[in-house]
Design an enzyme around this catalytic site. Sequence first.
Site, PDB file in Angstrom:
ATOM      1  N   LEU A  39       0.821  -1.215   0.000  1.00  0.00           N
ATOM      2  CA  LEU A  39       0.000   0.000   0.000  1.00  0.00           C
ATOM      3  C   LEU A  39       0.852   1.261   0.000  1.00  0.00           C
ATOM      4  O   LEU A  39       0.470   2.286  -0.552  1.00  0.00           O
ATOM      5  CB  LEU A  39      -0.924   0.013   1.221  1.00  0.00           C
ATOM      6  CG  LEU A  39      -2.070  -0.991   1.242  1.00  0.00           C
ATOM      7  CD1 LEU A  39      -2.819  -0.902   2.560  1.00  0.00           C
ATOM      8  CD2 LEU A  39      -3.036  -0.748   0.073  1.00  0.00           C
ATOM      9  N   GLY A  40       1.990   1.196   0.683  1.00  0.00           N
ATOM     10  CA  GLY A  40       2.842   2.381   0.760  1.00  0.00           C
ATOM     11  C   GLY A  40       4.126   2.083   1.501  1.00  0.00           C
ATOM     12  O   GLY A  40       4.329   0.995   2.052  1.00  0.00           O
ATOM     13  N   THR A  47       3.781  -0.779   4.265  1.00  0.00           N
ATOM     14  CA  THR A  47       2.416  -1.108   4.646  1.00  0.00           C
ATOM     15  C   THR A  47       1.804  -1.972   3.549  1.00  0.00           C
ATOM     16  O   THR A  47       1.918  -1.655   2.363  1.00  0.00           O
ATOM     17  CB  THR A  47       1.577   0.170   4.832  1.00  0.00           C
ATOM     18  OG1 THR A  47       2.209   1.021   5.787  1.00  0.00           O
ATOM     19  CG2 THR A  47       0.190  -0.165   5.325  1.00  0.00           C
ATOM     20  N   LYS A  64       1.735  -3.633   8.924  1.00  0.00           N
ATOM     21  CA  LYS A  64       2.839  -2.677   8.922  1.00  0.00           C
ATOM     22  C   LYS A  64       4.114  -3.419   9.278  1.00  0.00           C
ATOM     23  O   LYS A  64       4.194  -4.069  10.318  1.00  0.00           O
ATOM     24  CB  LYS A  64       2.585  -1.536   9.915  1.00  0.00           C
ATOM     25  CG  LYS A  64       1.576  -0.518   9.428  1.00  0.00           C
ATOM     26  CD  LYS A  64       1.608   0.745  10.279  1.00  0.00           C
ATOM     27  CE  LYS A  64       0.714   1.828   9.689  1.00  0.00           C
ATOM     28  NZ  LYS A  64       0.814   3.097  10.442  1.00  0.00           N
ATOM     29  N   ASP A 162       1.277  14.249  14.645  1.00  0.00           N
ATOM     30  CA  ASP A 162       1.498  14.200  13.193  1.00  0.00           C
ATOM     31  C   ASP A 162       0.179  14.342  12.432  1.00  0.00           C
ATOM     32  O   ASP A 162      -0.111  13.578  11.522  1.00  0.00           O
ATOM     33  CB  ASP A 162       2.196  12.898  12.805  1.00  0.00           C
ATOM     34  CG  ASP A 162       2.919  12.993  11.453  1.00  0.00           C
ATOM     35  OD1 ASP A 162       3.091  14.124  10.952  1.00  0.00           O
ATOM     36  OD2 ASP A 162       3.295  11.937  10.912  1.00  0.00           O
TER      37      ASP A 162
END
Length: 321
Positions: A39-40, A47, A64, A162
């Site tokens: 995903l990223g 991920t 993750k 964040d």
Amino acid sequence: MSQCLNPDCLQLNSKTTIFCQKCGSKLLLTDRYRALKILGQGGFGRTFLAVDEHKPSQPYCVIKQFLPQAQGTNNQQKAEELFQQEAIQLEQLGKHQQIPELFAYFIQDHRQYLVQEYIEGENLAQELAQSGAFSETKIINLLGDLLPVLAFIHQKPLIHRDIKPENIIRRKSDNKFVLVDFGAAKAATRTALAVTGTVIGSAGYVAPEQALGKPTFASDLYSLGVTCIHLLTNKEPFDLFDVSEGDWVWRDYLTVKINNTLGQVLDKLLQQGTKKRFQTAQEVLEALQLTVKPISSPTPQPNIELKSAKGVNYHQLEQLL
């Protein structure tokens, strides 16, 4: 397909395969979670979209994988602590309809993993890129939906540290905003707040006191304010701040109309001095005359100690401003 989790391989295999056909690595985490695709990737790891094969419906989840890019022993250790901290923070937060639920945290093949709820939808950075600058109504909806989530987090007490468009997902099923990525979250105990800590956050969105290693609850509200003006203008935060004057000039870049009340609220969220800023999510809600529990909410909000702002209905906000 089944995605190999070996960072040096990442081979795609058939969905029923147990071991990677290229490197031989085991494809199932704890004989349960199967990665489907990447995903990223960020500074701490990758991920993956995954499925839980222990459940009959094999629902989606997110894996993750800790895979830091940080160099040096100290940086590596800090990255490991932050990854583990995210799992701890998610566990402490428990179940909240607008925070991903933690399913598991473990080590396999000498690598750390956490598994959490999958939130289907786009983050606000993606939405901004596709749809352009947000309208006044969209910003009002964002604040009305996300401020109670921040209040819930702050009462734990945690500081997210964040808040930015990439960490807010509009859930496809109900259009609710979901706050993700608690890797930077910090316990806001009196002792912790008194000690200068590591500077964490995303450049452009970080409050001045957080940049000095001393975040407060108001730091999250500042970052939310920066997020709002970025979405309203479709300009990067650095372009919206006049360094020579030490002030935000976001109104110079507006292409949509906003009312005075919303503008004043955003200005106060963006104050450089912490004491001049809103201190709690409740204060922001009251300034906007929002109720904590919108009528349109399909499920009850968590039991958080916030007072309704003058009993004003959420859907009456635009008429009141």
